[in-house]
Write a protein that holds these residues in place. Structure first.
Motif, PDB file in Angstrom:
ATOM      1  N   ARG A   1     -11.244 -11.252  -5.471  1.00 14.09           N
ATOM      2  CA  ARG A   1     -11.024 -11.872  -4.157  1.00 14.09           C
ATOM      3  C   ARG A   1      -9.573 -12.290  -3.967  1.00 14.09           C
ATOM      4  O   ARG A   1      -9.080 -12.329  -2.858  1.00 14.09           O
ATOM      5  N   ASN A   2      -8.876 -12.641  -5.067  1.00 20.19           N
ATOM      6  CA  ASN A   2      -7.488 -13.070  -4.823  1.00 20.19           C
ATOM      7  C   ASN A   2      -6.448 -11.976  -5.087  1.00 20.19           C
ATOM      8  O   ASN A   2      -5.323 -12.242  -5.423  1.00 20.19           O
ATOM      9  N   TRP A   3      -6.879 -10.678  -4.946  1.00 17.00           N
ATOM     10  CA  TRP A   3      -5.888  -9.593  -4.926  1.00 17.00           C
ATOM     11  C   TRP A   3      -5.126  -9.665  -3.596  1.00 17.00           C
ATOM     12  O   TRP A   3      -5.708  -9.998  -2.572  1.00 17.00           O
ATOM     13  N   PRO A   4      -3.853  -9.298  -3.574  1.00 15.60           N
ATOM     14  CA  PRO A   4      -3.187  -9.134  -2.263  1.00 15.60           C
ATOM     15  C   PRO A   4      -3.765  -7.889  -1.573  1.00 15.60           C
ATOM     16  O   PRO A   4      -4.519  -7.144  -2.185  1.00 15.60           O
ATOM     17  N   PRO A   5      -3.407  -7.639  -0.279  1.00 10.72           N
ATOM     18  CA  PRO A   5      -3.948  -6.453   0.410  1.00 10.72           C
ATOM     19  C   PRO A   5      -3.609  -5.169  -0.359  1.00 10.72           C
ATOM     20  O   PRO A   5      -2.510  -5.041  -0.910  1.00 10.72           O
ATOM     21  N   VAL A   6      -4.575  -4.236  -0.407  1.00 13.04           N
ATOM     22  CA  VAL A   6      -4.362  -2.965  -1.122  1.00 13.04           C
ATOM     23  C   VAL A   6      -4.220  -1.860  -0.074  1.00 13.04           C
ATOM     24  O   VAL A   6      -5.126  -1.647   0.748  1.00 13.04           O
ATOM     25  N   LEU A   7      -3.085  -1.146  -0.072  1.00  9.68           N
ATOM     26  CA  LEU A   7      -2.843  -0.061   0.888  1.00  9.68           C
ATOM     27  C   LEU A   7      -3.044   1.286   0.197  1.00  9.68           C
ATOM     28  O   LEU A   7      -2.494   1.530  -0.872  1.00  9.68           O
ATOM     29  N   ASP A   8      -3.815   2.156   0.850  1.00 13.26           N
ATOM     30  CA  ASP A   8      -4.050   3.501   0.314  1.00 13.26           C
ATOM     31  C   ASP A   8      -3.059   4.432   1.002  1.00 13.26           C
ATOM     32  O   ASP A   8      -3.039   4.535   2.233  1.00 13.26           O
ATOM     33  N   THR A   9      -2.206   5.119   0.216  1.00 16.25           N
ATOM     34  CA  THR A   9      -1.146   5.942   0.827  1.00 16.25           C
ATOM     35  C   THR A   9      -1.538   7.415   0.915  1.00 16.25           C
ATOM     36  O   THR A   9      -0.682   8.263   1.130  1.00 16.25           O
ATOM     37  N   ASP A  10      -2.836   7.733   0.723  1.00 14.30           N
ATOM     38  CA  ASP A  10      -3.209   9.154   0.777  1.00 14.30           C
ATOM     39  C   ASP A  10      -3.106   9.721   2.198  1.00 14.30           C
ATOM     40  O   ASP A  10      -2.780  10.886   2.372  1.00 14.30           O
ATOM     41  N   ASP A  11      -3.442   8.896   3.216  1.00  9.09           N
ATOM     42  CA  ASP A  11      -3.227   9.396   4.581  1.00  9.09           C
ATOM     43  C   ASP A  11      -2.199   8.499   5.271  1.00  9.09           C
ATOM     44  O   ASP A  11      -2.502   7.395   5.682  1.00  9.09           O
ATOM     45  N   LEU A  12      -0.978   9.006   5.325  1.00 10.20           N
ATOM     46  CA  LEU A  12       0.133   8.213   5.874  1.00 10.20           C
ATOM     47  C   LEU A  12       0.228   8.427   7.379  1.00 10.20           C
ATOM     48  O   LEU A  12      -0.146   9.502   7.875  1.00 10.20           O
ATOM     49  N   PRO A  13       0.727   7.435   8.100  1.00  6.80           N
ATOM     50  CA  PRO A  13       0.920   7.632   9.547  1.00  6.80           C
ATOM     51  C   PRO A  13       1.967   8.727   9.780  1.00  6.80           C
ATOM     52  O   PRO A  13       2.860   8.921   8.963  1.00  6.80           O
ATOM     53  N   LYS A  14       1.819   9.447  10.886  1.00  7.91           N
ATOM     54  CA  LYS A  14       2.729  10.570  11.162  1.00  7.91           C
ATOM     55  C   LYS A  14       4.084  10.094  11.701  1.00  7.91           C
ATOM     56  O   LYS A  14       5.044  10.832  11.753  1.00  7.91           O
ATOM     57  N   LYS A  15       4.154   8.824  12.151  1.00  4.26           N
ATOM     58  CA  LYS A  15       5.395   8.422  12.832  1.00  4.26           C
ATOM     59  C   LYS A  15       6.428   7.825  11.868  1.00  4.26           C
ATOM     60  O   LYS A  15       6.089   7.417  10.763  1.00  4.26           O
ATOM     61  N   LYS A  16       7.659   7.775  12.335  1.00  4.07           N
ATOM     62  CA  LYS A  16       8.756   7.190  11.559  1.00  4.07           C
ATOM     63  C   LYS A  16       8.795   5.682  11.811  1.00  4.07           C
ATOM     64  O   LYS A  16       8.318   5.224  12.838  1.00  4.07           O
ATOM     65  N   PRO A  17       9.456   4.964  10.921  1.00  6.19           N
ATOM     66  CA  PRO A  17       9.664   3.532  11.218  1.00  6.19           C
ATOM     67  C   PRO A  17      10.760   3.414  12.279  1.00  6.19           C
ATOM     68  O   PRO A  17      11.561   4.357  12.449  1.00  6.19           O
ATOM     69  N   PRO A  18      10.764   2.288  13.040  1.00  7.64           N
ATOM     70  CA  PRO A  18      11.790   2.123  14.096  1.00  7.64           C
ATOM     71  C   PRO A  18      13.200   2.308  13.529  1.00  7.64           C
ATOM     72  O   PRO A  18      14.027   2.995  14.127  1.00  7.64           O
ATOM     73  N   ALA A  19      13.492   1.695  12.367  1.00  6.28           N
ATOM     74  CA  ALA A  19      14.843   1.853  11.795  1.00  6.28           C
ATOM     75  C   ALA A  19      14.739   1.687  10.287  1.00  6.28           C
ATOM     76  O   ALA A  19      13.911   0.923   9.802  1.00  6.28           O
ATOM     77  N   LEU A  20      15.573   2.421   9.579  1.00  8.75           N
ATOM     78  CA  LEU A  20      15.565   2.286   8.115  1.00  8.75           C
ATOM     79  C   LEU A  20      16.399   1.076   7.722  1.00  8.75           C
ATOM     80  O   LEU A  20      17.482   0.840   8.283  1.00  8.75           O
ATOM     81  N   HIS A  21      15.881   0.341   6.750  1.00  7.86           N
ATOM     82  CA  HIS A  21      16.566  -0.881   6.312  1.00  7.86           C
ATOM     83  C   HIS A  21      17.863  -0.532   5.585  1.00  7.86           C
ATOM     84  O   HIS A  21      17.887   0.354   4.744  1.00  7.86           O
ATOM     85  N   LYS A  22      18.947  -1.222   5.928  1.00  6.15           N
ATOM     86  CA  LYS A  22      20.202  -1.033   5.196  1.00  6.15           C
ATOM     87  C   LYS A  22      20.571  -2.367   4.544  1.00  6.15           C
ATOM     88  O   LYS A  22      20.842  -3.336   5.236  1.00  6.15           O
ATOM     89  N   PRO A  23      20.517  -2.396   3.198  1.00  8.07           N
ATOM     90  CA  PRO A  23      20.828  -3.676   2.531  1.00  8.07           C
ATOM     91  C   PRO A  23      22.284  -4.066   2.801  1.00  8.07           C
ATOM     92  O   PRO A  23      23.146  -3.185   2.947  1.00  8.07           O
ATOM     93  N   CYS A  24      22.522  -5.363   2.889  1.00  8.21           N
ATOM     94  CA  CYS A  24      23.883  -5.788   3.173  1.00  8.21           C
ATOM     95  C   CYS A  24      24.598  -6.261   1.910  1.00  8.21           C
ATOM     96  O   CYS A  24      25.825  -6.205   1.832  1.00  8.21           O
ATOM     97  N   ASN A  25      23.821  -6.695   0.890  1.00 10.20           N
ATOM     98  CA  ASN A  25      24.450  -7.259  -0.314  1.00 10.20           C
ATOM     99  C   ASN A  25      24.152  -6.366  -1.525  1.00 10.20           C
ATOM    100  O   ASN A  25      23.001  -6.219  -1.908  1.00 10.20           O
ATOM    101  N   PRO A  26      25.190  -5.760  -2.133  1.00 11.82           N
ATOM    102  CA  PRO A  26      24.943  -4.893  -3.299  1.00 11.82           C
ATOM    103  C   PRO A  26      24.311  -5.662  -4.464  1.00 11.82           C
ATOM    104  O   PRO A  26      23.687  -5.050  -5.340  1.00 11.82           O
ATOM    105  N   GLU A  27      24.453  -6.980  -4.514  1.00  9.98           N
ATOM    106  CA  GLU A  27      23.855  -7.758  -5.611  1.00  9.98           C
ATOM    107  C   GLU A  27      22.397  -8.106  -5.326  1.00  9.98           C
ATOM    108  O   GLU A  27      21.733  -8.755  -6.125  1.00  9.98           O
TER     109      GLU A  27
END
Length: 1595
Positions: free
Chosen positions: A1145-1171
């Protein structure tokens, strides 16, 4: 008369005699076959006692009382010996019928063990049953020594045994606080708390579930994919805890205050306390906070308590284990007694009176009697009923011998080439029941002037010792064997009817000597009868202590002189009758019964051994029947006559004038003589008739007690102190009656002989009058040489004793007799033992026979067979150690036998003042036998040394008897870091510092700071370039990814996370995937979504209960907001087994990646801090610690660049990777490097090798890969699985010649033996040995060294293992003793700097000095991840500074010991190459006796000891060393391993093993990197969950 002899004996006597087969120690060879009997008082022999439980042969009253007194004393001292635990299958209680000794009907089977009343009040020792039912009086701790554990469940656990276990449980187990050193005496405190002990005294013997290791068909244990990365709480040994239990194995006086090396600063803070256990055992904590269960740990505590008992002081052989050679510091023993008498003078026998009618040779005597008294009887042989079988007259003996002599010389071979010429040696092979044929053959040889070599009949092709007899025959050049018809028929035959060649024997012609097979000699042929000369008359074989067989040559003149001397000293006259029970082929039986008898025309009645077994009184009946004047017997025959005696009417011994006791020189024969006289005095036996004699194969008869007419002069006796004897000093003991030896004289020196006593070792110096030494004889009547061995002959037959002034005693040579003794008053000779039975332990001498006697005096004697005890010594750690092996009766229980063993140890320790190294019991009738039924000692010893005895019980006492260990290392105060550095500079040594080349920034992709940007760039510039190819178990490509495909899939994963997961930037995501392409896509999806991925090994479907808790813990500790996985694993996480194992019961949500959504994310994350955090690297260390290391984007970039430069990775290259992709360098190579460098990675999941071991190598060959990475598990799987298939693989076209680099990725010292085996095995398939190398990484820096493609080959050095224990490096030559090979761990990666620092003072160390490896690089981890804020403890793991020198640089501490060494090789840059050698992990190292040991070194020694040891793991527990070995082979071999393991660790590491655990294959847990998880094993052992085959607790 004859009918009466054959009448049946009473039932109880037959029952007693039925054990003769097993118990009768014939004793023709080797010292412990000598029957040693003991003198009972007259009262002992009233009728009811004769079936008593004791062994009257080895027992003197004084000795038995001594033993009982000693044991009583031990009862008061409350010693508790933990009993070994045994698996039930090893304790098969076979039915009694199966083991009933021959001839013993089940009806009378229990009369043989004696009736209960016999151990009644009159006896010193209460009966076993009486003893067992007295727990209340004996005190609980003493009871521990009898039953302290498991096997009361096997032994049918009587009520008494239950009570024993209960009271034991009160004594030792109910209170953990009793393990505190100051409370060991407070046993009585716990007696009131009876409610706490429930069954603790018994080890459960049920098979437990598999211990957290997948065991599919036994092979999964070594699986790389689903290894057992399991967890458990750490030992809480931080400083504020209790101090550890005292070191019971050291000698330091303040051992109770010694802290074990504290691991606390290296423990990782991310540990959950309530982790998975092996099973569901209840836990209990011991003093040092380690969770244990009550069962096994209680035994260990008991062992610790026992070892704390005061012991005998350490011996003078203290040697200092250091760079200097081991020094012996001689310290005189304060108790040592020294001889005080004057120097002895040589003793001369009376003159040999030359009688006028003595014949000039033995053949002349035979000719005389054969012609003038042909009808006179010479020899009567008997059948097994005791009836005369055949009477050989002197006439017949003469005519047959002449006929045989003619045939030997003229009928073997051709006339031109006779097979046998005068002077040749011929074997005589006759059974013990055919003296007539033997006598004819012997005299036939003498007449033909050939040399007879009498030997035993070989029964099988592989008789114990027959191989050595074969060597003797070969060295004597024997080609012909004479034998009788019956014997010839009985020899083993091949299918064609030929007699096969026995093992080690020369090719022989078998020649039957019966008259009917021989040709008559022509009338004019007569043998040439000469006067006795110095030609060889015969060769008598002699078995040495080491099992080798020597031939003693006796000249004709010696033969004649010996017969004359015997005639004179025994007063033989013509036509006397003599009864001979001895073996007529050698020794006293030959001299009296075959040779001297003919010289005097006597009549010999030969009583065969087979008749003695049926009717031990037969010889007495023959004496009475034939009115014999002389009888030749051994004390054994007297003993068995006593046992069988029942007031027979028809016997009288009044005719005897001489009863010759052949083994009268054995100290224990005196008791048989006394007992025999007591009983048979009423039958006319006179005391002066008993004549013991002393003899040896080399010196023939040494001394003999003369038969005297008047009985006024009593025989000589000596009651000698055992303590004095052990120092070779004669002391009549008055005050201490417990350890004495009573010896009788063996009469005076032979006529015409000169005898002296010399020191046994070194120069033959004369002894003092009160000193024990070896007797030497100077006489014509001795042997002259060992045939064909001039060197050994010189030492034995050509000895010139020297007086203290330096002068020689005589100009003539003396012969060493092999007998130890002294010459007493009146020239009487006393023998105290034999050189062969001598055991010298730390300068003191003990006699094996004396030790046997002590063992047999321990009551009750129901557990072992009396005549079947062997005592010998083995050399362990520069000293002799005593080993006692006995045959156990099949009806004795485990508990009884163990109790008997512990009492024997106590008795020997007290009476002889010496510890027993090993006491073993073997099943009945399994010890190797001599041809006459005794124990073959050297074969027994050989079996012990080879691990082939298969004992059913073993008790080792190394703690008691190994007192010459090197002194424990005293820790010196540390020299300050500044002084060390100055010292190095002064001595010209450089500081141990090294670095890889610089990371230049040249490539296109180096413009990007983040890996996610590199992937996007590649998907645009080279969209169709394949980055990843995944292979299936058949070797086919199951899927692949191009740059664009990976980018697209990662985008869809990111969309899934943002859409369904609703995750924030920086959230942690657990990726639970099997090794494959989904894992890579999910990882980059997380980076695209701005989340932090954590790769987690999925749970094993067959073993959810032990693998799922680790997954759950990583998810919890990493604070994952979501779990991503495949549909299959999703289902698995929700299965019934999973729900039963963890709270779903106290597992976090489990996502099944076998059927992925066809769409792209709005924008790809760009990290700002190399550290910022790129991902978390979670893994379980070998000590069971779970740690998550934070890897920043900067570190990831630097890491990939470093690997790219080292391995020269470019888009055109292909690399095969067979590694687990979950942590460390394995993950980086699997997921990150291809995207960074653009090369193609061929992915081979290690789990596929389970079904197809050749998968990896075939892929490398077919795809023409030049660089490949694997783990040790993969390499081991290939070495073991494909070792025998190299030819078939070659035929399938496997070719490894293109491989340039095959790198083993590991976090440990390189396993050289494995890499060498791998290279050797696959060399034929083109693999170049140079290409195989190793990498080294650790938690703080995932790759420090990696061999790479250019640069010098890895070097190997040899270091002294002893110096390494003292934290020092000493380079030695290959092959030198104690050398340990270390291979360089690969070349230091670009951008990495290394320094060696002292782990305590943090100061820098010099070149070739052992210290902790510290590393500084851009790809160091940035710290441990802890959701609990506990990382203060480990802060210095990542941010340490040196305490002296360069104090500004920040270093990460690897936790590994190693050293740097500048080699003669040059790097690519032209600089001299610095090699890094890893020795081992600090947290794995064990501190024992002040020294640092690495488990792998001890394990390597153990695995080498026996072919059946497949794997081994060691760990310390309360300062005891526990060794766990996996047995491949039958469970019967389990106990053989205990002495071998103990000895190997003692010899090579100077450590005493506390506990040896023998388990099945697959019990030692191994993680995915192929490393042993020793602490996990330790917890399993302490919670009694290993289901071991056997657990031995060494005393």
């Amino acid at each position: 008369m004859a009918e009466r002899e054959a009448s049946p004996l009473p039932l109880e006597v037959r029952a007693r005699l039925a054990e003769l087969e097993l118990e009768l120690s014939e004793g023709m060879e080797g010292m412990s076959h000598h029957p040693l009997f003991g003198p009972p008082s007259a009262a002992r022999f009233h009728r009811r006692r004769s079936s008593g439980t004791r062994d009257e042969r080895y027992r003197s009253d004084v000795h038995s009382e001594a033993v009982q007194a000693v044991l009583a004393r031990h009862v008061e001292s409350k010693v508790a010996v933990p009993m070994p635990s045994k698996r039930r299958s090893l304790v098969v209680q076979t039915s009694m019928d199966a083991y009933t000794p021959p001839g013993l009907s089940p009806l009378c089977s229990d009369s043989s063990s004696g009736s209960e009343e016999e151990a009644g009040p009159g006896d010193d020792m209460p009966g076993m049953e009486h003893w067992m039912t007295r727990p209340a009086h004996l005190g609980p701790a003493h009871l521990g020594s009898t039953s302290s554990s498991s096997s009361s469940t096997q032994s049918g656990g009587s009520g008494n045994a239950g009570r024993l276990a209960d009271s034991l449980a009160h004594a030792h187990l109910s209170h953990p606080h009793l393990s505190h050193p100051h409370l060991t005496q407070s046993h009585h405190v716990s007696a009131h708390h009876s409610q706490t002990h429930h069954g603790i005294g018994h080890l459960s013997l049920k098979r437990k579930p598999a211990l957290g290791v997948a065991e599919n068909g036994g092979s999964l244990r070594r699986s790389c994919e689903f290894g057992s990365d399991m967890l458990w709480p750490p030992p809480l040994e931080s400083d504020e805890n209790h101090s550890a239990p005292p070191d019971v194995t050291g000698y330091s006086s303040d051992s109770s205050h010694s802290h074990p090396h504290s691991h606390s600063e290296r423990h990782i803070g991310t540990i959950a306390r309530n982790t998975q256990k092996y099973g569901n055992a209840e836990r209990m904590e011991t003093g040092d906070g380690v969770p244990v269960s009550s069962r096994v740990s209680a035994k260990i505590q008991q062992l610790v308590n026992t070892l704390k008992m005061p012991r005998r002081p350490p011996l003078r052989e203290f040697f200092v284990d250091d760079f200097e050679e081991l020094l012996e510091v001689q310290q005189p023993d304060p108790k040592q007694r020294r001889p005080e008498g004057a120097e002895m003078l040589a003793v001369r026998g009376e003159a040999l009176g030359v009688v006028t009618n003595w014949p000039p040779s033995l053949e002349a005597a035979l000719q005389r009697w054969g012609t003038i008294s042909p009808k006179a009887p010479c020899l009567t042989s008997l059948d097994t009923t005791g009836k005369p079988l055949y009477v050989l007259t002197y006439g017949k003996l003469w005519s047959r011998s002449v006929k045989l002599a003619f045939n030997i010389l003229h009928k073997l071979g051709s006339k031109q080439e006779p097979m046998v010429r005068p002077g040749d040696r011929v074997a005589l092979v006759f059974p013990n029941n055919d003296p007539v044929a033997f006598m004819v053959a012997f005299y036939g040889c003498l007449l033909a002037e050939v040399v007879p070599v009498p030997i035993e009949v070989p029964l099988t092709r592989k008789d114990a010792g027959s191989q050595q007899i074969g060597f003797l025959l070969g060295s004597c050049g024997v080609t012909v064997a004479l034998t009788s018809d019956a014997c010839h028929k009985g020899l083993p035959k091949s299918a064609t009817g030929e007699i096969p060649q026995f093992r080690g024997w020369p090719k022989l012609l078998w020649f039957v000597t019966e008259s009917k097979h021989l040709s008559k000699p022509p009338r004019d042929w007569f043998p040439h009868i000469k006067d006795a000369n110095s030609d060889t008359a015969y060769i008598e074989y002699k078995t040495c202590k080491d099992g080798s067989v020597l031939g003693v040559t006796v000249m004709r003149i010696a033969l004649l002189t010996h017969c004359q001397a015997l005639t004179q000293s025994c007063g033989y006259t013509e036509a006397e009758t003599i009864v001979n029970v001895l073996d007529f082929k050698k020794d006293v039986g030959l001299w009296h019964g075959i040779l001297t008898s003919v010289m005097n025309m006597m009549h010999v009645i030969s009583v065969p051994y087979s008749l003695m077994k049926v009717n031990p009184l037969s010889w007495i009946q023959k004496v009475y029947h034939f009115k014999a004047k002389v009888a030749c017997v051994k004390s054994r025959d007297m003993h068995w006559a006593l046992v069988a005696h029942r007031e027979q009417k028809d016997i009288s011994l009044s005719s005897l004038r001489m009863l010759l006791v052949a083994d009268g020189s054995n100290p224990w024969s005196i008791s048989s003589c006394d007992a025999f006289l007591n009983v048979f005095q009423s039958k006319g036996l006179r005391s002066e008739v008993i004549c013991p004699c002393a003899s040896s194969p080399e010196a023939l008869t040494v001394a003999i007690r003369r038969p005297v007419e008047d009985s006024s002069q009593p025989p000589g006796r000596g009651v000698l102190s055992m303590q004095g004897l052990s120092y070779s000093v004669v002391r009549v003991d008055t005050e201490e009656r417990l350890s004495v030896l009573t010896v009788q004289d063996v009469g005076t020196v032979m006529p015409g002989a000169l005898v002296c006593v010399v020191k046994p070792d070194g120069v033959p110096l004369l002894c003092k009058t009160d000193e024990i030494g070896e007797l030497c004889v100077c006489s014509v009547a001795t042997g002259t040489s060992y045939y064909g061995l001039t060197g050994v002959t010189k030492n034995t037959f050509e000895v010139f004793p020297v007086a203290s002034g330096g002068g020689l005693v005589s100009e003539y040579a003396f012969v060493r007799t092999g007998l130890l003794g002294f010459v007493g008053p009146g020239g009487l000779v006393f023998i105290s033992g034999k050189m062969d039975g001598l055991i010298v332990v730390s300068g003191r001498r003990h006699n094996a026979d004396d030790i046997i006697a002590t063992a047999l005096a321990v009551e009750p004697m129901k557990f072992v067979y009396r005549g079947r005890i062997a005592v010998f010594s083995v050399t362990v750690l520069r000293d002799e150690r005593i080993v006692v092996v006995a045959e156990q009766r099949p009806d004795s229980t485990e508990e009884d036998s163990f109790q008997w063993m512990s009492r024997v140890l106590q008795a020997i320790d007290s009476i002889h003042g010496v510890g027993v190294f090993c006491l073993g019991l073997v099943p009945a009738n399994t010890l190797p036998k001599t041809p006459l039924g005794g124990i073959h000692l050297s074969e027994t010893k050989q079996l012990y040394l080879e691990g082939g005895l298969h004992p059913c019980n073993v008790l080792m006492c190394p703690h008691t008897c190994v007192t010459n260990l090197p002194k424990p290392r005293q820790k010196q105060p540390e020299i300050g870091p500044a002084s060390v550095m100055v010292g190095n500079l002064v001595s010209g040594k450089r500081i141990a510092m090294a670095s890889g080349r610089d990371l230049g920034q040249t490539d296109d992709n180096d413009q990007f700071l983040f890996l996610s940007e590199v992937l996007q760039w590649r998907s645009q510039t080279t969209p169709e370039h394949i980055l990843y190819t995944l292979l299936s178990s058949r070797g086919a490509v199951s899927s692949s990814l191009t740059c664009l495909q990976l980018h697209k899939r990662a985008e869809r994963v990111a969309a899934l996370l943002l859409e369904r997961g609703g995750l924030q930037e920086g959230d942690h995501i657990a990726l639970v995937y099997p090794p494959g392409i989904d894992l890579i896509a999910a990882f980059y999806g997380c980076l695209y979504a701005g989340c932090v991925p954590i790769t987690v090994r999925p749970p094993h479907p067959q073993n959810i209960s032990t693998t799922l808790p680790t997954v759950k813990m990583i998810v919890e500790v990493s604070r994952s907001a979501c779990v991503m996985t495949t549909a299959v694993i999703c289902k698995l996480l929700r299965s019934k087994e999973a729900v039963a194992t963890v709270d779903i019961r106290n597992w976090p949500p489990v996502l099944d990646t076998d059927d992925l959504p066809k769409k792209k994310p709005p924008a790809l994350h760009k990290p700002c801090n190399p550290e910022a955090l790129a991902y978390l690297d979670f893994s379980v260390s070998t000590t069971g610690m779970l740690a998550g290391v934070q890897m920043s984007h900067n570190a990831v970039g630097a890491f990939c660049r470093s690997v790219k430069l080292q391995c020269e990775l470019y888009p055109s290259r292909e690399v095969a990777i067979c590694l687990d992709p979950y942590c460390g360098l394995g993950f980086v190579l699997w997921c990150l490097c291809s995207v960074y460098s653009g090369h193609q990675s061929i992915l081979i999941p290690p789990v596929e090798l389970e079904s197809n071991p050749a998968l990896w190598l075939l892929a490398v060959s077919q795809l023409r890969v030049r660089d490949t990475f694997c783990s040790y598990s993969v390499m081991e799987l290939c070495t073991k699985g494909l070792g025998l298939q190299t030819e078939t693989l070659k035929a399938r076209g496997l070719d490894l010649s293109r491989v340039r680099a095959c790198v083993v990725v590991a976090e440990e010292r390189p396993r050289m033996s494995l890499t060498h085996s791998f290279s050797k095995l696959f060399k034929d398939l083109g693999l170049h040995p140079r290409s195989v190398s190793t990498a080294f990484g650790c938690r703080v820096n995932l790759a420090i060294c990696l061999q790479g493609t250019s640069g010098p080959d890895p070097t190997t050095v040899y270091v002294d293992m002893r110096a390494l224990r003292h934290d020092r490096v000493r380079l030695v030559e290959r092959g030198s003793p104690h050398s340990l090979p270390l291979m360089e761990s690969g070349k230091i990666l670009p951008g990495v700097r290394i320094i060696i620092a002292n782990p305590e003072t943090k100061g820098p160390l010099g070149d070739s000095h052992l210290g902790e490896i510290w590393v500084h690089s851009a790809h160091n981890g940035s710290g441990y991840y802890s959701g609990y804020g506990e990382d203060v403890l480990q802060s210095d793991h990542f941010t340490s500074r040196l305490s002296f020198g360069d104090t500004s640089t920040i270093w990460a501490r690897t936790g590994y010991l190693g050293f740097l060494r500048r080699t003669e090789l040059t790097d690519a840059s032209g600089e001299r190459h610095d090699a890094l050698y890893v020795v081992g992990a600090l947290e794995e190292a064990m501190e024992l006796r002040g020294m640092r040991y690495h488990p792998i070194d001890i394990e390597t020694s153990v695995i080498r000891t026996h072919k059946s040891i497949m794997e081994c793991a060691v760990f310390p527990w309360t300062n005891l060393l526990v060794v766990v070995v996996e047995l491949e082979g039958s469970e019967q071999e389990a106990l053989d391993l205990v002495p071998m393991v103990t000895k190997a660790v003692l010899e090579e590491h100077y450590l005493i093993v506390g506990v040896v655990v023998v388990t099945d294959i697959g019990v030692i847990p191994i993680n995915s990197r192929g490393e042993k998880q020793r602490m996990h094993l330790r917890d399993g052992f302490l919670q009694d969950q290993l289901d071991p085959i056997y657990v031995a607790y060494n005393m």
